[in-house]
Design a protein around this motif. Structure first.
Motif, short mmCIF file in Angstrom:
data_model
loop_
_atom_site.label_atom_id
_atom_site.label_comp_id
_atom_site.label_asym_id
_atom_site.label_seq_id
_atom_site.Cartn_x
_atom_site.Cartn_y
_atom_site.Cartn_z
N SER A 1 0.96 -0.92 0.03
CA SER A 1 -0.12 0.07 -0.04
C SER A 1 0.82 1.21 -0.05
O SER A 1 2.07 0.98 0.39
N GLU A 2 0.23 2.40 -0.31
CA GLU A 2 0.98 3.55 -0.27
C GLU A 2 0.62 4.74 0.64
O GLU A 2 0.30 5.73 0.48
N LEU A 3 -0.35 4.23 1.56
CA LEU A 3 -0.94 5.03 2.68
C LEU A 3 0.20 6.14 3.22
O LEU A 3 -0.31 7.15 3.59
N HIS B 1 -4.48 -1.61 -6.01
CA HIS B 1 -4.14 -1.12 -4.88
C HIS B 1 -3.42 0.44 -4.76
O HIS B 1 -3.96 1.17 -3.89
N ARG B 2 -3.02 1.08 -5.85
CA ARG B 2 -2.60 2.58 -5.82
C ARG B 2 -4.04 3.49 -5.63
O ARG B 2 -4.01 4.33 -4.86
N PRO B 3 -5.10 3.21 -6.62
CA PRO B 3 -6.39 3.87 -6.37
C PRO B 3 -6.96 3.84 -4.91
O PRO B 3 -7.45 4.67 -4.31
N TRP B 4 -6.70 2.46 -4.44
CA TRP B 4 -7.40 2.34 -2.95
C TRP B 4 -6.43 3.29 -2.03
O TRP B 4 -7.16 4.05 -1.22
N SER B 5 -5.24 3.09 -2.19
CA SER B 5 -4.68 4.14 -1.26
C SER B 5 -4.89 5.57 -1.37
O SER B 5 -5.04 6.28 -0.46
#
Length: 509
Positions: A135-137, A208-212
């Motif tokens: 993730s990129e949170l 993953h990135r859109p979710w983050s």
């Protein structure tokens, strides 16, 4: 004496003036990941930098302010499966499993200390350090505080981390971390490697990135373009080394610090020390890592190992979380937790039986202990094939364990000196560095701080469209030119031939 005092004072002043305010963000709850980074964070704090660290684990360091995330930790919480996941289908499923793991990391925004930090308008940092995994949170904190950031990787670089620094994928000879392949690949294996590397990268960018980005917007009120922000990374510190993972061309932003977690060995608990010391024929250390519970090891697989251990003179240290190991023989000692690094450093330990986790493999290589591994998921097969390629280990098929095969390989690795010779050679290369992995990591981290993010390290490939990076536009132009030239030549040749050909009128006359 006065010169010495003045030197010490000058050093103290310099240390104080160069001390940086650093925020560490580590939302992934896996202990094996955190064990890579924790010694590095502690060393930064010991050198005068002021650290705030968001994670699931206590740092136990006086100069680190811990902000602990509540929730399940990936620490001996998983049941050992019956089979491994190294089919192409299994690899595709794993990238979605990583996303499910990532979905559990958004609880970091619910930590009271984190909310207070984010709402405190006077707080400033000089650097953010974070893991770049599923993730990129953590990049939300980068956007919030607008500071340079360093990415850490606990394993060989994943495709999306390579992309943010313009690191070539090198698919033809560099196995993707999750591929389960070795460096020497056949045509079919290179095809699989390409499918896995580019497939995982596409899934990360699509899911993953859109979710983050969505979670960051919901919790911080920031609509962050992660595609752009991620490419501003100042540095990537990777837990790899060419002696194990193989050599490759690297951009300046990528620094290998494989073995950064390996500290000098400590004294063993007395019962383990005595058990190893008194073993006339040496000791086998058996551990399936920090994630899987040894007691969940399938009974039929466990029995095969017990039957093999009963036939050999060596003693066995087995990490086993249960109160008792059914069928345990007198040459086996069990413990719920083992000081692995210190055990492997004992000269009487002759073989390491493992699941193929990178930390344990590096510790075994560092100490010159051969490894017999049965990889189950993730990067384990890729790690183990690298060790086998170097002659420092061998592989068991976890999905299809056979007692006879286990016995033959265990006996061969204990008695054939070639394994010890090979692993000692790899160990020498692994250890032989101008400065230690820790000093390397600290130097480059402080380099980034000194140079305000060190943008001069960034490759021109960062952010370049794929069709430019792979020169598709140039190749297309050349192909168009070649086709145009061929068509023109064909046209002129046909015209010349028609002029040279006698006309029908002349023929009739």
């Amino acid at each position: 004496m006065s010169v010495t005092i003045l030197t010490l004072l000058a050093t103290t002043i310099i240390c104080c003036t160069t001390a940086a305010r650093i925020l560490g963000v580590f939302p992934h709850p896996g202990l094996s990941h955190h064990l890579v980074f924790l010694p590095y964070l502690k060393e930064l704090a010991s050198r005068g930098h002021r650290l705030h660290v968001i994670s699931h684990f206590e740092s136990s360091h006086a100069d680190i302010v811990d902000m602990l995330i509540k929730g399940a930790k990936f620490n001996n919480n998983f049941t050992a499966p019956d089979t491994s996941t190294f089919s192409l289908k299994g690899k595709w499923e794993e990238v979605f499993v990583l996303h499910e793991f990532a979905r559990g990391t958004e609880n970091l925004f619910g930590v009271r200390e984190v909310r207070e930090l984010l709402n405190n308008g006077s707080v400033e940092f000089d650097l953010i350090i974070t893991e770049h995994f599923n993730s990129e949170l953590s990049l939300g904190f980068v956007a919030k505080f607008n500071v340079p950031f360093v990415l850490l990787s606990s394993c060989a670089l994943l495709p999306w981390t390579e992309s943010v620094i313009g690191q070539p994928h090198q698919i033809s000879y560099r196995p993707s971390a999750s591929s389960g392949l070795s460096q020497r690949m056949s045509y079919v294996e290179r095809l699989n490697n390409a499918l896995i590397a580019h497939g995982w990268d596409m899934v990360f960018h699509a899911i993953h990135r859109p979710w983050s980005r969505r979670v960051i917007k919901e919790n911080l009120g920031l609509d962050v373009n992660l595609d752009l922000l991620a490419t501003n990374a100042s540095l990537v510190l990777a837990n790899t080394h060419f002696s194990i993972n193989g050599p490759s061309a690297t951009v300046p932003q990528l620094v290998e610090v494989g073995g950064i977690h390996i500290n000098p060995p400590k004294d063993l608990p007395q019962d383990i020390q005595t058990f190893i010391d008194e073993s006339e024929h040496g000791v086998i250390y058996f551990c399936m890592g920090s994630l899987l519970r040894g007691e969940t090891f399938p009974a039929e697989k466990r029995k095969k190992f017990l039957d093999v251990f009963e036939k050999i003179p060596q003693r066995v240290l087995w990490k086993w979380e249960g109160e008792e190991l059914p069928g345990r023989t007198s040459n086996i000692m069990i413990r719920k937790w083992m000081p692995q690094r210190d055990i492997l450093a004992h000269p009487n330990v002759k073989l390491f039986i493992s699941h193929g986790g990178l930390l344990g493999l590096m510790e075994a290589v560092h100490e010159g202990v051969p490894t017999l591994a049965m990889p189950i998921f993730g990067d384990q097969m890729t790690n183990v094939k690298a060790i086998k390629h170097a002659g420092a280990g061998d592989i068991l098929d976890y999905s299809n364990l056979k007692e006879n095969e286990i016995f033959i390989k265990v006996k061969d690795m204990l008695t054939n000196p070639i394994y010890t010779q090979k692993v000692k050679m790899v160990s020498e290369v692994f250890r032989d560095r101008p400065i230690s992995p820790m000093e390397t990591a600290i130097y480059w981290t402080e380099y980034v701080i000194r140079h305000k993010g060190a943008p001069h390290l960034q490759s021109a490939a960062v952010g370049m469209p794929w069709y430019q990076y792979y020169m598709i536009d140039i190749i297309s132009t050349l192909l168009i030119c070649i086709v145009a030239i061929i068509l023109l030549l064909r046209y002129f040749i046909s015209k010349i031939l028609s002029l040279l050909r006698p006309s029908k009128k002349l023929k009739t006359n």
